[in-house]
Scaffold this motif. Sequence first.
Motif, PDB file in Angstrom:
ATOM      1  N   PRO A   1      -6.962   2.221  -3.784  1.00  0.00           N
ATOM      2  CA  PRO A   1      -6.326   2.494  -2.489  1.00  0.00           C
ATOM      3  C   PRO A   1      -6.001   1.207  -1.725  1.00  0.00           C
ATOM      4  O   PRO A   1      -6.878   0.396  -1.441  1.00  0.00           O
TER       5      PRO A   1
ATOM      6  N   HIS B   1       4.511   5.509  -5.526  1.00  0.00           N
ATOM      7  CA  HIS B   1       4.497   5.450  -6.988  1.00  0.00           C
ATOM      8  C   HIS B   1       3.512   6.465  -7.559  1.00  0.00           C
ATOM      9  O   HIS B   1       3.803   7.162  -8.538  1.00  0.00           O
ATOM     10  N   SER B   2       2.328   6.583  -6.944  1.00  0.00           N
ATOM     11  CA  SER B   2       1.315   7.515  -7.440  1.00  0.00           C
ATOM     12  C   SER B   2       1.736   8.967  -7.262  1.00  0.00           C
ATOM     13  O   SER B   2       1.182   9.856  -7.913  1.00  0.00           O
TER      14      SER B   2
ATOM     15  N   VAL C   1      -2.087  -2.898  -4.856  1.00  0.00           N
ATOM     16  CA  VAL C   1      -0.911  -2.539  -5.648  1.00  0.00           C
ATOM     17  C   VAL C   1      -0.505  -3.676  -6.573  1.00  0.00           C
ATOM     18  O   VAL C   1      -0.542  -4.851  -6.196  1.00  0.00           O
TER      19      VAL C   1
ATOM     20  N   ARG D   1       1.813  -0.092 -10.553  1.00  0.00           N
ATOM     21  CA  ARG D   1       0.684   0.823 -10.451  1.00  0.00           C
ATOM     22  C   ARG D   1      -0.045   0.604  -9.139  1.00  0.00           C
ATOM     23  O   ARG D   1       0.034  -0.473  -8.540  1.00  0.00           O
ATOM     24  N   GLN D   2      -0.741   1.645  -8.698  1.00  0.00           N
ATOM     25  CA  GLN D   2      -1.680   1.517  -7.600  1.00  0.00           C
ATOM     26  C   GLN D   2      -3.057   1.324  -8.217  1.00  0.00           C
ATOM     27  O   GLN D   2      -3.631   2.233  -8.800  1.00  0.00           O
TER      28      GLN D   2
ATOM     29  N   GLY E   1       2.634   1.726  -3.297  1.00  0.00           N
ATOM     30  CA  GLY E   1       1.700   2.235  -4.299  1.00  0.00           C
ATOM     31  C   GLY E   1       1.468   3.724  -4.167  1.00  0.00           C
ATOM     32  O   GLY E   1       1.372   4.451  -5.169  1.00  0.00           O
ATOM     33  N   ILE E   2       1.378   4.212  -2.941  1.00  0.00           N
ATOM     34  CA  ILE E   2       1.205   5.648  -2.714  1.00  0.00           C
ATOM     35  C   ILE E   2       2.426   6.410  -3.216  1.00  0.00           C
ATOM     36  O   ILE E   2       2.308   7.445  -3.883  1.00  0.00           O
TER      37      ILE E   2
ATOM     38  N   GLU F   1       0.834  -1.207   0.000  1.00  0.00           N
ATOM     39  CA  GLU F   1       0.000   0.000   0.000  1.00  0.00           C
ATOM     40  C   GLU F   1       0.869   1.259   0.000  1.00  0.00           C
ATOM     41  O   GLU F   1       0.627   2.203  -0.759  1.00  0.00           O
TER      42      GLU F   1
ATOM     43  N   LYS G   1      -3.881  -7.537  -2.328  1.00  0.00           N
ATOM     44  CA  LYS G   1      -5.095  -6.886  -1.826  1.00  0.00           C
ATOM     45  C   LYS G   1      -5.280  -7.203  -0.352  1.00  0.00           C
ATOM     46  O   LYS G   1      -5.294  -8.374   0.026  1.00  0.00           O
TER      47      LYS G   1
ATOM     48  N   THR H   1      -0.370  -8.842  -7.793  1.00  0.00           N
ATOM     49  CA  THR H   1      -1.266  -7.857  -7.207  1.00  0.00           C
ATOM     50  C   THR H   1      -1.603  -8.284  -5.789  1.00  0.00           C
ATOM     51  O   THR H   1      -2.009  -9.433  -5.565  1.00  0.00           O
TER      52      THR H   1
ATOM     53  N   ILE I   1       7.325  -1.599  -8.343  1.00  0.00           N
ATOM     54  CA  ILE I   1       5.927  -1.203  -8.343  1.00  0.00           C
ATOM     55  C   ILE I   1       5.525  -0.734  -9.741  1.00  0.00           C
ATOM     56  O   ILE I   1       6.213   0.085 -10.361  1.00  0.00           O
TER      57      ILE I   1
END
Length: 369
Positions: free
Chosen positions: A338, A19-20, A341, A334-335, A16-17, A13, A354, A352, A332
């Motif tokens: 929320p 990366h975004s 990832v 993509r996210q 992913g943040i 998580e 979750k 992926t 990484i």
Amino acid sequence: MIVIADDITGAAEIAGIAHSHGQQARLVCTSPTASRPAVSPVYCDSVAVTTVIATDTRSMAEADAAAETRRIVSAISHHTSPIFKKTDSALRGHVVAELTALMDVTGYQRAVYLPANPSKERIIRNGIYYIKGIPIADTAFNYDPEFPAHTSSLKERFPDAEAKGIIMPDAESMDDIRRIVGRYDDGRTLFAGAADLFTAILPKTQNLFSHTCKTCSSPATLILCGSTQSKPLNLGIPVAPMPRQVYDGEQGADHWLAQLTTSLPGQGGTSLILTIPHTHRTGKEVAVHLRTVMAEMASRLVSLYRPDQLIIEGGATAWATLNALGWHDFQIERQVAPGVVQMSATNGTLVTLKPGSYPWGELFQSFSE
């Protein structure tokens, strides 16, 4: 920045943040038998780098968790990057023991522990932790098998925190979190907490990374539903529920695999969903058995069918599975949503992750966009 997370879905998580927000993000899994964690430099071609180290210390005994945190931080102490400690937003984990070990090694003089996630309606008001307006002790987290929330008071949950230099402020909004960061961001304070706190301290830069999205209807997708609370998935992919004898511990992965191989072709390109349809057993021993069997199944199915994509639900299941596969280093991509990832293993497989408490719907909708 270097992030140390006590479970793998929390680590993903955070990655992913990052990366975004335009950073190059890397996730590294470690273990007590691993060599020194490989940590990226602070900058690569003028692009900020965030390396997230997943430790799985939440699944350890408290003394072992503290020792593992101390070992990892000692191995990376030569880096000058700031450190962020990712913790669970439902107060689970060996919070005080790990923060104390981390401060001892790094020299941080104090820590701000802020598990609030206002974006998910998880807040702290007058020292009480609320989830969607309900004190956490009155939610299903009261029945967590390893870290039950018997109190909603942070001071009662962590009675020795203040004496060890750990500050636990209130936060009911992202503005509150930003104000807390501004107040304590002095280079001597370790920040520890959930995703909203990390977002508040992360510099916003242009997202420099594109991605190629594969849909879940890919001809080679393996989905592991590691939670017994999972809802049925109607994706047009064959579903293989864990047999009752395997769930009860009377049989192992070999029995489950034997049932599958009689109905599935022995070649690549086969998609499959593994589920746990039973819920009549509880406890730590049961949880360890279920994730171990899932990991063994994943390892064998990956060898048999060579899926292009592996989707795993649940942090404990993900950690066990990736260790069984021998995959420890990820880039990484993509996210997806929320907390959800997608990342590339070194062999090219898209993985992926979750969290078990997040719904599937948003994940599959975003894959099909």
